[in-house]
Structure formats: structure tokens, C-alpha cells
Design a protein around this motif. Structure first.
Motif, short mmCIF file in Angstrom:
data_model
loop_
_atom_site.label_atom_id
_atom_site.label_comp_id
_atom_site.label_asym_id
_atom_site.label_seq_id
_atom_site.Cartn_x
_atom_site.Cartn_y
_atom_site.Cartn_z
N MET A 161 0.85 -1.19 0.00
CA MET A 161 0.00 0.00 0.00
C MET A 161 0.89 1.23 0.00
N ALA A 162 0.61 2.12 -0.96
CA ALA A 162 1.46 3.31 -1.09
C ALA A 162 0.62 4.55 -1.33
N ASN A 163 1.22 5.68 -0.99
CA ASN A 163 0.63 6.99 -1.27
C ASN A 163 1.79 7.94 -1.53
N GLU A 164 1.61 8.85 -2.48
CA GLU A 164 2.68 9.78 -2.84
C GLU A 164 3.96 9.03 -3.23
N GLY A 165 3.81 7.82 -3.81
CA GLY A 165 4.96 7.05 -4.26
C GLY A 165 5.77 6.39 -3.17
N ASN A 166 5.24 6.37 -1.94
CA ASN A 166 5.96 5.83 -0.79
C ASN A 166 5.12 4.75 -0.12
N VAL A 167 5.74 3.62 0.22
CA VAL A 167 5.03 2.52 0.87
C VAL A 167 4.66 2.93 2.29
N LYS A 168 3.38 2.74 2.61
CA LYS A 168 2.88 3.05 3.95
C LYS A 168 2.54 1.79 4.74
N ALA A 169 2.23 0.70 4.02
CA ALA A 169 1.89 -0.56 4.70
C ALA A 169 2.21 -1.72 3.77
N ASN A 170 2.52 -2.85 4.39
CA ASN A 170 2.84 -4.07 3.66
C ASN A 170 2.23 -5.24 4.42
N TYR A 171 1.73 -6.20 3.69
CA TYR A 171 1.15 -7.39 4.30
C TYR A 171 1.54 -8.57 3.43
N ALA A 172 2.10 -9.61 4.01
CA ALA A 172 2.49 -10.80 3.26
C ALA A 172 2.18 -12.05 4.05
N ILE A 173 1.78 -13.10 3.34
CA ILE A 173 1.42 -14.34 4.00
C ILE A 173 1.73 -15.52 3.10
N ALA A 174 2.21 -16.62 3.70
CA ALA A 174 2.57 -17.81 2.94
C ALA A 174 1.35 -18.65 2.57
N ASN A 175 0.35 -18.67 3.44
CA ASN A 175 -0.84 -19.49 3.21
C ASN A 175 -2.05 -18.57 3.05
N ALA A 176 -2.60 -18.53 1.85
CA ALA A 176 -3.71 -17.61 1.56
C ALA A 176 -4.93 -17.88 2.43
N LYS A 177 -5.10 -19.11 2.89
CA LYS A 177 -6.25 -19.43 3.74
C LYS A 177 -6.20 -18.67 5.07
N LYS A 178 -5.00 -18.22 5.46
CA LYS A 178 -4.84 -17.49 6.72
C LYS A 178 -4.83 -15.98 6.51
N LEU A 179 -5.18 -15.53 5.33
CA LEU A 179 -5.21 -14.10 5.02
C LEU A 179 -6.23 -13.38 5.91
N ASN A 180 -5.77 -12.38 6.65
CA ASN A 180 -6.64 -11.61 7.54
C ASN A 180 -7.16 -10.40 6.76
N VAL A 181 -8.27 -10.59 6.08
CA VAL A 181 -8.84 -9.57 5.21
C VAL A 181 -9.15 -8.29 5.98
N ASP A 182 -9.70 -8.41 7.16
CA ASP A 182 -10.05 -7.23 7.96
C ASP A 182 -8.82 -6.40 8.32
N ALA A 183 -7.72 -7.06 8.62
CA ALA A 183 -6.48 -6.34 8.97
C ALA A 183 -5.96 -5.57 7.75
N VAL A 184 -6.04 -6.19 6.58
CA VAL A 184 -5.58 -5.51 5.37
C VAL A 184 -6.46 -4.30 5.08
#
Length: 193
Positions: A161-184
Motif C-alpha cells: 500500500m502506497a501513497n505519494e509514491g511511498n510505501v505506507k503498509a505491507n502485508y504478506a502471508i505464505a498461506n492464503a487461507k490465513k489471510l486476515n482480510v479485515d487487517a488488510v
């Protein structure tokens, strides 16, 4: 008695430290993609499906990151078509529609060793999720995304996630089943301020 108390406190401290160390991080314990504070660079993709009204024809090769400029943007890199990823994409599509004034942009990069397979997955994603505002693309560097983004090959999903060309947040996960949609989705506030 005093020795038992000291031993008990020591065991409690070790247990608390172990619990903290084993607790998964928000990112799923996996580093992938550009990190907060880094600048987002250009990379080329081919549009496969979605965002019919964005003025980009399917099959066109372009830099969506460049096209989006300094607007707030979410770049999803996925190797998975898991229902959790579909849920995320649907919620991001709603966020684009409800944040027109901020000009929020999202694009989904489908990663796969085979570019044609990636394109087919992208098209299927759009038809099953019915998203309207999000283009699905395949990066020219289709197996692991753009080299300058550092996408971890073990990451099923990486979100930058970026704004003004700068990353503000990053989220990565190895298992898509554990993706925390609300946190993203909650992290969108970091680029919409």
C-alpha cells in the motif's frame, strides 16, 4: 519457599517470552515486497481483465503503478485464487467505489511460472468475483513479480500500500487461507489520510 517463588517467576517469564515469540506477526511472519518507507518503482504488466471503464484495453502492456502516479494505491501480488483472496479483492473493490474523492486505486498482479495460466486465472477471478473497479494484470516478470519489489517466492499473497509514491503498509502471508482480510482493509487508513 523463596526458591519456588523465584523458579515460578522465571518459568512465567520464559512462558510469556515463548508465547510472544511464537505469536504470528501481522504480516504472517513473512517478509515480502517493498516495506514501509521505501519508494514504489515502475514495473510493466499486461492487463488481462477487470476495470472495463479504466480506459486500458485488455492485452495492453503498461505500468499501472506509473499510471496511478502519486494517488493512494494498493498493489496485490497473488499466487493463489483462494476464497480469502477473492474476499479481499471484493472488499478492495468496494473501497475503491466508496473512496472516489481520494482517487484510491487497486490492481491485482497474478503471479505464475506460466504467463498464459496467470492470464486465465486473472480472467476467472474477475468473472467469479464480479469486481468492477480493479484491473487484473500479469507482470512482465510473471513468476515472482518485478525484481525491484522483492516479492518472496514463498509468499502466496503480498500486498503493498502506497501513497505519494511511498510505501505506507505491507502485508504478506505464505498461506492464503490465513489471510486476515479485515487487517488488510484496516490498513487502508494509512494511505487514505
Amino acid at each position: 519457599m523463596k526458591n519456588f517463588l523465584v523458579l515460578g517467576l522465571a518459568l512465567a517469564l520464559v512462558s510469556a517470552t515463548t508465547a510472544t515469540a511464537e505469536k504470528p506477526t501481522k504480516k504472517g511472519g513473512l517478509k515480502s515486497g517493498l516495506q514501509p518507507g521505501e519508494n514504489v518503482g515502475p514495473f510493466y504488466v499486461t492487463k488481462c481483465a477487470g476495470a472495463e471503464d479504466d480506459g486500458v484495453a485488455e492485452g495492453k502492456n503498461l505500468c499501472y503503478r506509473c499510471r496511478n502516479g502519486s494517488k493512494p494505491q494498493v498493489m496485490v501480488f497473488t499466487r493463489s485464487d483462494d476464497p480469502k483472496v477473492a474476499e479481499l479483492v471484493k472488499k478492495l473493490d468496494e473501497a475503491v467505489a466508496s473512496n472516489e474523492e481520494s482517487k484510491l486505486r487497486v490492481f491485482v498482479n497474478v503471479l505464475n511460472e506460466d504467463k498464459d495460466d496467470a492470464s486465465d486465472i486473472a480472467k476467472k477471478f474477475v468473472s467469479t468475483t464480479s469486481v468492477k473497479n480493479i484491473p487484473f494484470v500479469v507482470p512482465n516478470e510473471n513468476a515472482n513479480g518485478p525484481d525491484n519489489y522483492g516479492i518472496n517466492p514463498k509468499a502466496a499473497v503480498t500486498i503493498v500500500m502506497a501513497n505519494e509514491g511511498n510505501v505506507k503498509a505491507n502485508y504478506a502471508i505464505a498461506n492464503a487461507k490465513k489471510l486476515n482480510v479485515d487487517a488488510v482493509i484496516a490498513d487502508l487508513s494509512k494511505i487514505l489520510e
